[in-house]
Design a protein around this motif. Structure first.
Motif, PDB file in Angstrom:
ATOM      1  N   ARG A  10      35.717   4.209   5.715  1.00 35.53           N
ATOM      2  CA  ARG A  10      34.278   3.982   5.585  1.00 35.53           C
ATOM      3  C   ARG A  10      33.682   5.217   4.917  1.00 35.53           C
ATOM      4  O   ARG A  10      33.929   6.343   5.339  1.00 35.53           O
ATOM      5  N   ASN A  12      30.662   7.603   4.209  1.00 29.69           N
ATOM      6  CA  ASN A  12      29.376   8.017   4.779  1.00 29.69           C
ATOM      7  C   ASN A  12      28.752   9.089   3.890  1.00 29.69           C
ATOM      8  O   ASN A  12      29.427  10.048   3.501  1.00 29.69           O
ATOM      9  N   TYR A  20      23.953   7.179   4.957  1.00 26.02           N
ATOM     10  CA  TYR A  20      24.161   5.923   4.225  1.00 26.02           C
ATOM     11  C   TYR A  20      25.650   5.620   4.232  1.00 26.02           C
ATOM     12  O   TYR A  20      26.473   6.504   3.948  1.00 26.02           O
ATOM     13  N   SER A  21      26.009   4.388   4.551  1.00 28.46           N
ATOM     14  CA  SER A  21      27.413   4.037   4.743  1.00 28.46           C
ATOM     15  C   SER A  21      27.736   2.716   4.079  1.00 28.46           C
ATOM     16  O   SER A  21      26.861   1.863   3.868  1.00 28.46           O
ATOM     17  N   CYS A  22      29.026   2.535   3.795  1.00 27.84           N
ATOM     18  CA  CYS A  22      29.494   1.245   3.309  1.00 27.84           C
ATOM     19  C   CYS A  22      30.150   0.486   4.459  1.00 27.84           C
ATOM     20  O   CYS A  22      30.386   1.032   5.543  1.00 27.84           O
ATOM     21  N   THR A  23      30.447  -0.769   4.225  1.00 25.24           N
ATOM     22  CA  THR A  23      31.177  -1.564   5.206  1.00 25.24           C
ATOM     23  C   THR A  23      32.615  -1.052   5.281  1.00 25.24           C
ATOM     24  O   THR A  23      33.237  -0.775   4.255  1.00 25.24           O
ATOM     25  N   PRO A  24      33.202  -0.905   6.490  1.00 29.11           N
ATOM     26  CA  PRO A  24      34.595  -0.448   6.593  1.00 29.11           C
ATOM     27  C   PRO A  24      35.545  -1.387   5.835  1.00 29.11           C
ATOM     28  O   PRO A  24      35.329  -2.593   5.783  1.00 29.11           O
ATOM     29  N   PHE A  25      36.584  -0.797   5.247  1.00 32.74           N
ATOM     30  CA  PHE A  25      37.546  -1.588   4.473  1.00 32.74           C
ATOM     31  C   PHE A  25      38.944  -1.006   4.644  1.00 32.74           C
ATOM     32  O   PHE A  25      39.108   0.167   5.006  1.00 32.74           O
ATOM     33  N   MET A 105      27.550  -0.396  13.972  1.00 36.31           N
ATOM     34  CA  MET A 105      28.248   0.312  12.905  1.00 36.31           C
ATOM     35  C   MET A 105      27.277   0.909  11.900  1.00 36.31           C
ATOM     36  O   MET A 105      27.680   1.416  10.851  1.00 36.31           O
ATOM     37  N   THR A 106      25.996   0.836  12.196  1.00 35.79           N
ATOM     38  CA  THR A 106      24.989   1.404  11.317  1.00 35.79           C
ATOM     39  C   THR A 106      24.499   2.730  11.904  1.00 35.79           C
ATOM     40  O   THR A 106      24.997   3.192  12.940  1.00 35.79           O
TER      41      THR A 106
END
Length: 304
Positions: A10, A12, A20-25, A105-106
């Motif tokens: 993820r 951050n 600011y974060s992306c969706t985990p992948f 997760m936010t």
């Protein structure tokens, strides 16, 4: 970086108090990812926040009120709102215990402040998020009044309670509560709708009247457990100090679990099928524990 299902990633990006974060992948073995994270300007202006709907749900258990609070918070501006340094504190009712929070997760976090209440920290970009937390209040009688803090501007605030036959729910400043059924569950509820431009409610004062006392099965179950324990103590005295304390401890634990199952059934928290399955499992475990204990006693007697 490692690939496959053994790990996730993820991205951050901390900026000016916000994250600011992306969706985990996860990374497949044959390719990678480009990740785009959009960064916005930030603000501490509380006018950007609106609590679209807040809900307090009261569940009546054997000796406690279980309070579940949900808050749908929206950032109606165009920049990311950052909670104050040190967080936004909200007091919980006096005497609260057993705090729980729902992880997200936010970048919004609800944490316990021992002896005071909860704290909201992090940031909220334009859009909305739903936060949830829960705690217990010991039941102190057939009537209880407690106050729930609400420091945010609020559009809708709703209070819902379990509704045993004699229970009455009153919320200061809200209409008379009405009874309704939800999938066979009897509930009482009331709500208030306010103009978005008005200030926070500050405190929501909730009064419950006619709270039922503990059911008779609780005392029957406790009495059965006490008889088993007293009988077991007598057996231990007759067998002498060589009987392992571990066996006695295991037996007490199983009897406590059995009493708890009966108490939950008496309070309506579990149904008859689940109660019976739990009783059957506990009785089998108790029989095995008693068998092991008898074997230990026999072994001690033979060695003597």
């Amino acid at each position: 970086l490692g690939t496959g299902v053994g790990q996730a990633y993820r991205i951050n990006v901390p900026f000016d108090g916000a994250t600011y974060s992306c969706t985990p992948f996860q990374l497949p073995p044959d390719r990678g990812y480009d990740v785009r994270v959009q960064r916005l300007a930030t603000t501490h202006d509380e006018r950007a926040l609106l609590q679209v709907m807040a809900q307090t749900l009261v569940e009546i258990r054997e000796s406690r009120l279980h309070i579940i609070q949900q808050s749908q918070i929206a950032n109606v501006g165009e920049t990311t709102y950052v909670f104050p340094e040190g967080g936004l504190d909200m007091a919980l009712p006096e005497g609260w215990l057993a705090f729980q929070s729902q992880p997200v997760m936010t970048d919004q976090h609800v944490t316990e402040v021992p002896g005071e209440g909860i704290r909201l920290t992090g940031s909220l970009p334009p859009g909305s998020v739903t936060l949830a937390w829960a705690y217990d209040l010991p039941i102190s009688g057939t009537e209880m009044t407690f106050s729930v803090a609400n420091p945010l501007r609020t559009y809708i605030y709703r209070v819902i309670s379990d509704a045993p036959p004699e229970l009455h729910l009153d919320v200061e400043g809200m209409p008379r509560a009405i009874r309704f059924d939800d999938e066979g569950r009897s509930l009482l509820g009331t709500e208030v709708q306010r103009a978005p431009g008005t200030g926070p409610l500050e405190d929501v004062v909730i009064t419950l009247r006619g709270i039922p006392g503990p059911g008779p099965l609780r005392w029957i179950a406790s009495g059965i457990a006490l008889l088993f324990i007293l009988g077991g103590l007598g057996a231990m005295v007759r067998a002498g100090p060589a009987v392992s304390i571990d066996h006695a401890r295991r037996r007490r634990e199983l009897l406590d679990e059995l009493a708890a199952v009966e108490a939950e059934f008496a309070a309506g928290e579990i149904g008859p099928s689940y109660r019976q399955s739990q009783r059957d499992a506990l009785v089998r475990a108790l029989a095995a524990a008693l068998y092991d204990e008898e074997r230990a006693k026999k072994s001690v007697a033979e060695s003597a």
